[in-house]
Write an enzyme that holds these catalytic residues in place. Structure first.
Site, mmCIF file in Angstrom:
data_model
loop_
_atom_site.group_PDB
_atom_site.id
_atom_site.type_symbol
_atom_site.label_atom_id
_atom_site.label_comp_id
_atom_site.label_asym_id
_atom_site.label_seq_id
_atom_site.Cartn_x
_atom_site.Cartn_y
_atom_site.Cartn_z
ATOM 1 N N LYS A 1 0.222 -5.019 11.564
ATOM 2 C CA LYS A 1 -0.998 -4.382 12.045
ATOM 3 C C LYS A 1 -1.167 -4.479 13.562
ATOM 4 C CE LYS A 1 -2.219 -2.321 8.508
ATOM 5 N NZ LYS A 1 -0.812 -1.968 8.411
ATOM 6 N N ARG B 1 8.558 -4.993 10.935
ATOM 7 C CA ARG B 1 9.334 -3.773 10.772
ATOM 8 C C ARG B 1 9.413 -2.995 12.088
ATOM 9 N NH1 ARG B 1 5.534 -2.467 5.662
ATOM 10 N NH2 ARG B 1 6.636 -3.685 4.084
ATOM 11 N N HIS C 1 1.040 -1.989 15.012
ATOM 12 C CA HIS C 1 0.486 -0.660 14.754
ATOM 13 C C HIS C 1 -0.594 -0.333 15.791
ATOM 14 C CE1 HIS C 1 -0.879 2.314 11.363
ATOM 15 N NE2 HIS C 1 -0.836 2.892 12.541
ATOM 16 N N ASP D 1 7.205 3.317 1.162
ATOM 17 C CA ASP D 1 6.703 4.688 1.319
ATOM 18 C C ASP D 1 6.659 5.148 2.767
ATOM 19 O OD1 ASP D 1 3.424 4.555 2.200
ATOM 20 O OD2 ASP D 1 4.360 2.733 1.476
ATOM 21 N N ALA E 1 0.835 -1.212 0.000
ATOM 22 C CA ALA E 1 0.000 0.000 0.000
ATOM 23 C C ALA E 1 0.867 1.260 0.000
ATOM 24 C CB ALA E 1 -0.926 0.011 1.210
ATOM 25 N N ALA F 1 -3.710 7.715 12.956
ATOM 26 C CA ALA F 1 -3.615 6.402 12.322
ATOM 27 C C ALA F 1 -2.380 6.286 11.440
ATOM 28 C CB ALA F 1 -4.872 6.126 11.511
ATOM 29 N N MET G 1 2.402 3.988 10.456
ATOM 30 C CA MET G 1 2.068 3.177 9.282
ATOM 31 C C MET G 1 3.273 2.372 8.815
ATOM 32 S SD MET G 1 -0.454 2.364 7.486
ATOM 33 C CE MET G 1 -1.579 3.657 8.022
#
Length: 269
Positions: A55, A162, A58, A188, A16, A47, A51
């Site tokens: 998840k 990560r 996160h 990104d 994404a 949020a 990123m």
């Protein structure tokens, strides 16, 4: 003539904001939806802050933000713990799958870049903060548009996510690629750039299409020119500060960037 293959054996792409979902919208919207249902709404800015992580990691990072921690306590009369993380993850599953599929359009230039890399003999891997279940909606749509990596490594398929380099290490081990200096990581998000650096890869940050800007292609194009320049510069600066060796706008800029790096390396040898 110098080719990319002279310097590199594999490219590892994020998903994404890098290869699909211009603006990295799906994970943000899904997290906002899940937290709202559970009575502790989060903003888009909150949020986006962490990123790129797995998840569940996160969600834990969101709970570490004081405002969200307090909102959860107010709604549930208890501090967020592992059970709260599990609760959010369960609520996140359905919107994440739905939104990931809805936003799985390839970023312009992605399929062409991969085709060019493959024509030179490079392997194509990917890693993601999405779970395997979340990826099931994306993979067929991406393949139908011309992008099917040789390997997909998902969150929780390695002992750590990560910014640890373990997903990249797994990709290299599974595809038989070494040394890591001949691997490119394209991402990104700051944590994804850190992952690439920690693995010892040549690491490229993607500024325009990703989490740093967080806008759809149309929304970015509609901005006033000066405002767009400021946003893109801020995104590029953050990616460089995270350790990116190079920053590009979108994956459409990848091939000339790698050709220039291969030529630079050839000149140094």
């Amino acid at each position: 003539m110098t080719s990319i293959r002279d310097s590199f054996d594999m490219v590892v792409f994020d998903w994404a904001g890098t290869m699909v979902d211009f603006g990295s919208r799906a994970p943000v919207l899904a997290l906002m939806e899940a937290f709202a249902v559970l009575g502790a709404p989060v903003s888009e800015e909150e949020a986006r802050r962490d990123m790129g992580r797995a998840k569940a990691d996160h969600v834990r990072a969101l709970f570490e933000q004081p405002r969200i921690n307090q909102a959860w306590m107010a709604a549930h009369a208890a501090a967020p713990d592992q059970q709260a993380v599990d609760q959010v993850m369960a609520e996140l599953q359905a919107p994440m799958i739905r939104l990931a599929e809805e936003t799985a359009d390839l970023i312009p230039g992605a399929a062409d870049a991969v085709a060019h890399l493959r024509s030179q003999g490079l392997k194509i891997a990917s890693c993601t903060g999405y779970t395997r279940e979340m990826m099931q909606a994306i993979l067929p749509r991406a393949a139908a548009q011309g992008y099917a990596p040789d390997l997909v490594v998902c969150a929780h398929e390695t002992p750590e996510g990560r910014p640890s380099p373990l997903m990249i290490y797994k990709a290299c081990a599974d595809l038989g690629v070494w040394p890591l200096s001949r691997v490119v990581k394209v991402d990104d998000a700051e944590v994804g750039v850190a992952e690439g650096r920690n693995a010892g890869c040549f690491t490229i940050g993607v500024a325009a299409s990703g989490n740093m800007v967080g806008l759809t292609a149309q929304a970015l194009a509609d901005l006033d020119g000066d405002e767009r320049v400021v946003l893109l510069k801020a995104a590029a600066d953050r990616l460089r500060d995270a350790g990116a060796d190079l920053v590009i706008g979108t994956v459409a800029d990848l091939i000339p960037a790698l050709e220039a790096e291969a030529a630079r390396r050839a000149g140094l040898s």
